[in-house]
Scaffold this motif. Structure first.
Motif, short mmCIF file in Angstrom:
data_model
loop_
_atom_site.label_atom_id
_atom_site.label_comp_id
_atom_site.label_asym_id
_atom_site.label_seq_id
_atom_site.Cartn_x
_atom_site.Cartn_y
_atom_site.Cartn_z
N VAL A 367 0.82 -1.21 0.00
CA VAL A 367 0.00 0.00 0.00
C VAL A 367 0.85 1.26 0.00
CG1 VAL A 367 -1.81 1.25 1.23
CG2 VAL A 367 -1.83 -1.23 1.21
N ASN A 370 1.51 2.97 -3.21
CA ASN A 370 0.40 3.65 -3.87
C ASN A 370 0.18 5.07 -3.35
OD1 ASN A 370 -0.05 1.29 -5.26
ND2 ASN A 370 -1.72 0.61 -3.95
N GLU A 371 0.79 5.43 -2.25
CA GLU A 371 0.52 6.72 -1.63
C GLU A 371 0.85 7.86 -2.59
OE1 GLU A 371 2.38 7.20 2.12
OE2 GLU A 371 1.48 5.42 3.00
N PHE A 435 -4.64 7.58 -3.53
CA PHE A 435 -4.35 7.00 -2.22
C PHE A 435 -3.61 8.03 -1.37
CE2 PHE A 435 -4.94 2.99 -4.45
CZ PHE A 435 -5.56 2.21 -3.48
N LEU A 440 -8.44 5.99 0.52
CA LEU A 440 -8.55 6.17 -0.93
C LEU A 440 -9.70 7.13 -1.19
CD1 LEU A 440 -8.03 5.35 -3.93
CD2 LEU A 440 -9.69 3.50 -3.59
N TYR A 460 -5.99 -2.50 -2.99
CA TYR A 460 -5.80 -1.76 -1.74
C TYR A 460 -4.95 -2.64 -0.83
CZ TYR A 460 -7.15 1.91 1.60
OH TYR A 460 -7.14 2.99 2.47
N THR A 527 -11.73 3.60 3.55
CA THR A 527 -10.62 3.30 4.45
C THR A 527 -11.00 2.16 5.38
OG1 THR A 527 -9.10 4.22 6.09
CG2 THR A 527 -11.38 4.95 6.19
#
Length: 609
Positions: A367, A370-371, A435, A440, A460, A527
């Motif tokens: 994850v 993806n931020e 993200f 998200l 996710y 979330t």
């Protein structure tokens, strides 16, 4: 009595016809006759003309036309789902002129007779190695034939078919292998249904203008035997640089012609091993040349060994390609001018994935990678990302634009994760999905939700996958819906502003209204942190929040019908039908009244005589 009565009837009929032709017509009568005559011409004219001038026998379909139609028939349903692109040579009016192309991130090859190999230069496979890899049937100048290619986006294969009036046919399959990344595969099948044998002359791979090229003969050992191969090596210069790239290509020599016996077929499978170095200065070329030659030979030996020990080389390639499409995006068709529809989206994604190498494993499952992805405005409105793809140069420019956009909008880590991770970044960009460290969010203006969307299997983390849909209802209002494809914990969703309590998500779709806020914020938050979602309300600082207004009829009509006049209310069409019926009833009444008036005047005139 019967004979006399018959003579009287004919006599009376003749007198009435003569009176009718006397020319005693009113303007009203003439108008009615013209309307009747015009209606007959309008309704019966085309049918009569077709009956008079059409030939009774339908033309017999030529063999080459019948053959190519039969070859393409199995792809039409996939074409309706935008999973393949069919392109005839020359292209038909209704076909998309997308270049047939294969690639695996190491090299790319346009499927054209004079095509070269393209290797990595910067972000894309845009540097040509002037060596023609395709084995080509040399078509006689007087040959009458049909040709078409099919690019299968889900399999990563280009199929090509040639059907000749004489009865011969050739089928090609091309693909850049996804597991053996340096290997280009060509499968060619020659079919001869005729009663005599036939020779198919072939053109071998050609080296053109390759700097310092050197050709040598080597032998591969297969099952205790040795087979002869060619090894071509040399260098290509890097544009705007003093560096060069060492290149080595291993390929098998082909015969000058293939002879196929009567009522028989013959299939060949050819591998080409391609390897090259990073850009180096000229002093290092000799060392790099030896290295790439060794790697190219090793790659060829490996694929030959695998072919001996297992028969699923193509299936391994197809399975790998299909896994890339586990995530995806679907959009309803639009007839608006310059609208981006499914066929353009899928073809563009295919070109991008074809230029994406295997990458590092498990990047998309983390994850943290993806931020911040995706930070920009949704890419469906970015016209430079949906340009022409009919040539290799335009494809390379388009892919380069996409890679720059993905990198600069916070998704640079996903670019290192291979095709699946890159597809995740593309799907996020299409909806403005982003993200953050804890959630998200769906960032798109409500006014842009005038078509149906489906974002499928958004990753996710390692286990959780989300499906997000947008549906425009009968009131022209967009409605959101979210479902978990699978998950490792409880996830929650809330609409814009998060004024309502967080809603637990499950495998069934949960609907959310689309709200318009001032200032504009995301329309959806997802979330697994319940407390974080409760605190979002205090962090957004909104001045107002209302349900997003319905889209106007004009906007919806443009997408559904291509113009603002389409999609008029049912009452409008009922009114039109009613007026048409009333007009015809009135016309019939005029005709009947005129007939009886004429008959009445005829009787009076007869009595006076």
């Amino acid at each position: 009595m019967r004979f006399g009565g018959g003579m009287f009837d004919r006599h009376e009929f003749g007198k009435r016809v003569r009176r009718l032709l006397d020319g005693n017509y009113s303007y009203r009568k003439i108008l009615v006759l013209l309307i009747i005559f015009g209606s007959l011409i309008l309704y019966l004219g085309p049918s009569i003309a077709q009956w008079l001038f059409s030939t009774r026998r339908e033309p017999i379909e030529a063999y080459n036309d019948h053959c190519i139609n039969e070859k393409l028939a199995g792809y039409y349903f996939d074409a309706l789902d935008y999973n393949v692109n069919i392109l005839s040579s020359p292209p038909k009016k209704d076909e998309n002129k997308y270049l047939p192309y294969v690639g695996n991130g190491i090299f790319g090859i346009p499927i054209q007779n004079e095509a070269w190999i393209y290797v990595k230069s910067g972000r894309t496979l845009s540097l040509p190695v002037k060596w023609q890899p395709l084995i080509i049937y040399q078509i006689p100048q007087d040959a009458i034939y049909r040709e078409a290619s099919v690019t299968d986006y889900t399999k990563g294969i280009v199929f090509k078919y040639q059907c000749f009036r004489d009865g011969y046919q050739i089928s090609y399959q091309y693909y850049a292998h996804r597991l053996h990344e340096g290997i280009f595969v060509q499968e060619i099948k020659f079919s001869n249904p005729m009663s005599v044998s036939h020779e198919f002359p072939l053109r071998s791979q050609v080296t053109n203008y390759w700097t310092d090229s050197h050709l040598e003969t080597i032998y591969m050992y297969i099952k205790g035997t040795k087979q002869e191969f060619n090894l071509a090596s040399g260098y290509i210069t890097v544009p705007n640089s003093n560096k060069v790239i060492a290149v080595a290509i291993v390929y098998q020599s082909i015969p000058k012609f293939i002879e196929v016996k009567a009522r028989d077929s013959f299939k060949i499978e050819y591998f080409t091993s391609i390897n090259y170095s990073e850009p180096v200065i000229m002093d290092q070329f000799s060392k790099e040349r030896d290295s790439v030659k060794n790697r190219a030979v090793a790659a060829m030996q490996k694929i030959l060994d695998d072919r001996i020990h297992k028969k699923n080389l193509k299936q391994d390639h197809i399975k790998t390609w299909q896994q890339y499409w586990n995530s995806g995006f679907r959009i309803s068709d639009s007839k608006a001018k310059d609208a981006i529809n499914g066929y353009k989206i899928n073809s563009t994604i295919y070109y991008i994935l074809s230029q994406t190498s295997k990458g590092l494993p498990d990047i998309e499952k983390n994850v943290k990678n993806n931020e911040g992805c995706y930070r920009g405005h949704h890419t469906l409105d970015a016209t430079r990302l949906w340009t022409d793809t009919s040539t290799i140069d335009t494809i390379n420019e388009l892919v380069n634009s996409w890679f720059i956009t993905i990198e600069k909008q916070g998704c640079e880590k996903l670019l290192k994760g291979g095709p699946s991770a890159v597809l995740q970044a593309i799907v996020l960009s299409l909806g403005g999905l982003r993200f953050s460290s804890q959630h998200l969010e769906f960032n798109v203006e409500p006014s842009n939700l005038h078509r149906d969307f489906l974002f499928r299997r958004i990753s996710y983390g390692n286990v959780t996958h989300l499906n997000i849909s947008v549906t425009v209802n009968e009131e022209n209002r967009a409605v959101l819906a979210v479902a978990l494809d699978r998950s490792d914990s409880i996830y929650y969703g809330c609409d814009a502003g998060c004024l309502d309590p967080p809603v637990p998500l499950g495998q069934s779709y949960i609907k959310f209204p689309v709200k318009l806020t001032k200032p504009l914020t995301a329309i959806l938050y997802i979330t697994s942190d319940y407390q974080h979602m409760q605190e979002l309300q205090s962090a957004l600082h909104l001045r107002s929040i209302d349900e997003a207004p319905a889209h106007t009829h004009d906007i919806m009509a443009i997408h559904k019908h291509g113009h603002q006049l389409g999609g008029l209310p049912t009452f409008f069409w009922v009114s039109i039908c009613f007026l048409i019926v009333i007009f015809h009833l009135f016309l019939c009444k005029l005709i009947v009244s005129e007939y009886w008036d004429t008959k009445g005047r005829g009787k009076v005139r007869y009595n006076k005589l």
